[in-house]
Design an enzyme around this catalytic site. Structure first.
Site, PDB file in Angstrom:
ATOM      1  N   LYS A 153       0.835  -1.287  -0.109  1.00 48.72           N
ATOM      2  CA  LYS A 153       0.066   0.026  -0.133  1.00 48.72           C
ATOM      3  C   LYS A 153       0.935   1.059   0.029  1.00 48.72           C
ATOM      4  O   LYS A 153       1.909   1.249   0.756  1.00 48.72           O
ATOM      5  CB  LYS A 153      -1.030   0.014   1.124  1.00 48.72           C
ATOM      6  CG  LYS A 153      -1.870   0.977   1.391  1.00 48.72           C
ATOM      7  CD  LYS A 153      -3.027   1.041   2.461  1.00 48.72           C
ATOM      8  CE  LYS A 153      -4.053   2.042   2.466  1.00 48.72           C
ATOM      9  NZ  LYS A 153      -4.778   1.753   3.552  1.00 48.72           N
TER      10      LYS A 153
ATOM     11  N   SER B  36      -9.797   2.665   2.731  1.00 51.56           N
ATOM     12  CA  SER B  36      -8.727   3.280   1.895  1.00 51.56           C
ATOM     13  C   SER B  36      -7.893   2.325   1.001  1.00 51.56           C
ATOM     14  O   SER B  36      -7.407   2.571  -0.056  1.00 51.56           O
ATOM     15  CB  SER B  36      -7.795   4.231   2.581  1.00 51.56           C
ATOM     16  OG  SER B  36      -6.899   3.492   3.520  1.00 51.56           O
TER      17      SER B  36
ATOM     18  N   SER C 188      -9.664   0.229   7.013  1.00 50.26           N
ATOM     19  CA  SER C 188      -9.178   0.088   5.575  1.00 50.26           C
ATOM     20  C   SER C 188      -8.608  -1.063   5.293  1.00 50.26           C
ATOM     21  O   SER C 188      -8.189  -1.171   3.927  1.00 50.26           O
ATOM     22  CB  SER C 188      -8.268   0.967   5.495  1.00 50.26           C
ATOM     23  OG  SER C 188      -8.847   2.588   5.552  1.00 50.26           O
TER      24      SER C 188
HETATM   25  N1  GLN Z   1     -13.225   4.395   5.969  1.00 50.55           N
HETATM   26  C1  GLN Z   1     -12.309   4.979   7.276  1.00 50.55           C
HETATM   27  C2  GLN Z   1     -12.176   6.576   7.200  1.00 50.55           C
HETATM   28  O1  GLN Z   1     -12.417   7.229   6.125  1.00 50.55           O
HETATM   29  C3  GLN Z   1     -11.030   4.268   7.379  1.00 50.55           C
HETATM   30  C4  GLN Z   1      -9.801   4.645   7.182  1.00 50.55           C
HETATM   31  C5  GLN Z   1      -8.543   3.832   7.496  1.00 50.55           C
HETATM   32  O2  GLN Z   1      -8.781   2.865   8.061  1.00 50.55           O
HETATM   33  N2  GLN Z   1      -7.593   4.140   6.872  1.00 50.55           N
HETATM   34  O3  GLN Z   1     -11.455   6.973   8.075  1.00 50.55           O
END
Ligand code: GLN
Length: 508
Positions: free
Chosen positions: A79, A154, A178
């Site tokens: 990532k 994400s 995420s």
């Molecule tokens: N959807 C969550 C957010 O927008 C998850 C983010 C994450 O785990 N990096 O913050």
């Protein structure tokens, strides 16, 4: 010859160790697959131009009789939130376009030391803010099950890469879901470790008290193999636990062959409103629970009354921490600088941040700055921290009577690109079941539980365990996985439309 991209990391590793295939062959197969399908999927922001060279080095060391680790020679996707010395690290943001890090994140350094072969960097929502990858400054990733749908976020790039057989293993990061939510919508496996279990050094920080790096794979065993490589104490991370961890791959193997489900107490949260869940998601969840029950697991209703406030608390704590972490992108030290002729240094900073950050990042910086401002600090940030404590207490009392908690991993299957992008509240509500684990620091895994009846798209079941009990998740996850894959006759991903197969017609 077997299609090497269809093999699990464990199966590839066996063939590499037995000398049946070389790392160059395994790596080339995945690079070819990327070349064939990534134009459609867009899982990668950058593909390494020296992966074959790295693979050849592993092959030479193996030929010379060097004792290599269990996954040496297996390809890996990374990532883009994780910094790498040999490829750009952008965190999905324009403000870091082309940025080259002077050091490797610890998880990357450990992956290289274990002989994993980095294939490239995967797409993500900008600075890991989002649930769809639509907030990436470089365009969205598409879900291999249906290219008009989101792959989650994400870390949609890592999940899509694994689901589309572009990589057997990927690294993700999970601040509020995420790793797990992308796993849910792509039919893959993702695990968020106990907070402090995996180093955050070199993971571009979103919210430091919530961020954890973890594995993204197609099987529970593969997740354990990767976790074994990246986990453990790191003196570079001040919140890293000094625990001696058991082998997670061994835990997964134990789960797959033993009868860990017999007598297992599985907690189901009574306050989790059924109403918010797509019917096919609830149905798949219930049938997974029934399958566990048939093997002797006991389903116990538990109360976690503060769970439902997790989203509200998270969307104050996260922006507060993010607004502070992102202050370092000031045009002076990293990445983009937009000159303002005749302007002051403040003008340059303001202009650079205006051009370099996307809308969602700006929204959260404004929210976080507001929540931390004098006069509002106690009302917002302070209250959110109190809710966080209440959620931790909910977990403590639940785990006094159950071994794991189970929830659907997310409320819906993959939604369509564009469907929620203009409605931040709808986007945030995706995280209702994943966020509490980050707030409490406990580990969580998402594994595929089936396909939703109404749209034929994958659904995931999430298990949560007490802090430091990551091995329990591997045991339980592998046990249920073995049961479900047996009943389906093949892994769920076998049922995904075959990307890049011209005989299927169309884009799929
Ligand atoms: N959807 C969550 C957010 O927008 C998850 C983010 C994450 O785990 N990096 O913050």
């Amino acid at each position: 010859m077997t299609d090497l991209t269809k093999l699990s990391a464990a199966a590839l590793a066996d063939k590499l160790t037995a000398g049946e295939i070389s790392s160059v062959e395994a790596t080339r197969a995945h690079l070819d697959r990327i070349a064939a399908v990534d134009g459609d999927v867009h899982a990668f922001l950058h593909v390494s131009d020296h992966a074959l060279e790295v693979a050849a080095g592993i092959d030479r060391r193996r030929a010379a009789g060097e004792a290599l680790g269990p996954v040496a020679g297996v390809p890996l996707a990374i990532k883009d939130v994780l910094v790498t010395t040999d490829m750009p690290s952008t965190s999905g943001s324009k403000i870091l376009e082309g940025y080259m890090s002077p050091y490797d994140a610890t998880v990357v350094a450990r992956s290289r030391a274990a002989g994993l072969v980095p294939l490239g960097k995967t797409n993500m929502d900008e600075f890991a803010m989002g649930s769809s990858t639509e907030h990436s400054a470089y365009g969205p990733t598409r879900n291999p099950w249906d290219l008009d749908r989101i792959p989650g976020g994400s870390g949609g790039g890592s999940a899509a890469a694994v689901a589309a057989f572009e990589a057997p293993l990927a690294l993700g990061s999970d601040t509020g879901g995420s790793i797990r939510q992308p796993a849910h919508v792509t039919g893959t496996v993702g695990l968020k470790p106990t907070y402090g279990g995996v180093s955050r050094y070199g993971a571009i920080a979103l919210a430091s008290s919530l961020d954890q790096v973890g594995p993204v794979t197609r099987t529970v065993l593969d997740a354990g193999l990767l976790h074994d490589v990246i986990g453990g104490h790191d003196p570079h991370d001040s919140t890293s636990l000094s625990d001696a961890w058991p082998s997670f791959a061994e835990a997964a193997r134990e789960g797959a062959r033993g009868d860990v489900l017999k007598g297992l107490k599985v907690g189901v949260i009574k306050e989790l409103p059924d109403a918010g869940f797509q019917p096919g998601v609830s149905a798949s969840f219930r049938s997974a629970l029934a399958a566990m029950e048939a093997q002797g697991a006991e389903i116990v209703e538990i109360s976690a009354p503060h769970f439902e406030y997790g989203v509200a608390a998270y969307y104050l704590i996260l922006p507060a921490e993010a607004s502070s972490n992102l202050a370092k992108f000031d045009s002076v030290r990293f990445g983009l600088r937009v000159d303002v002729p005749g302007g002051t240094v403040e003008d340059v900073m303001a202009r650079t941040r205006d051009v370099g950050f996307g809308d969602e990042v700006k929204r959260r910086i404004i929210l976080g700055t507001y929540a931390l401002s004098a006069g509002y600090y106690d009302a917002y940030y302070g209250s959110a921290q109190k809710v966080r404590t209440l959620i931790q207490q909910d977990f403590d009392s639940a785990f006094a009577s159950v071994d794991v908690i189970a929830t659907p991993s997310a409320p819906t299957t993959a939604f369509r690109l564009g469907e929620k992008i203009d409605d931040p509240m709808q986007m945030y509500l995706n995280d209702v079941t994943t966020i509490p684990a980050n707030l409490a620091g406990v580990p969580g895994i998402s594994i595929p539980s089936g396909l939703a009846d109404e749209d034929g798209l994958p659904v995931g079941i999430q298990f949560l365990a007490p802090a430091r009990e990551d091995a329990r998740l591997y045991r339980v996850g592998a046990a249920l996985e073995a049961l479900l894959v047996d009943s389906w006759g093949a892994s769920l991903l076998e049922r995904a439309p075959q990307l890049g197969d011209s005989t299927q017609g169309g884009a799929l």
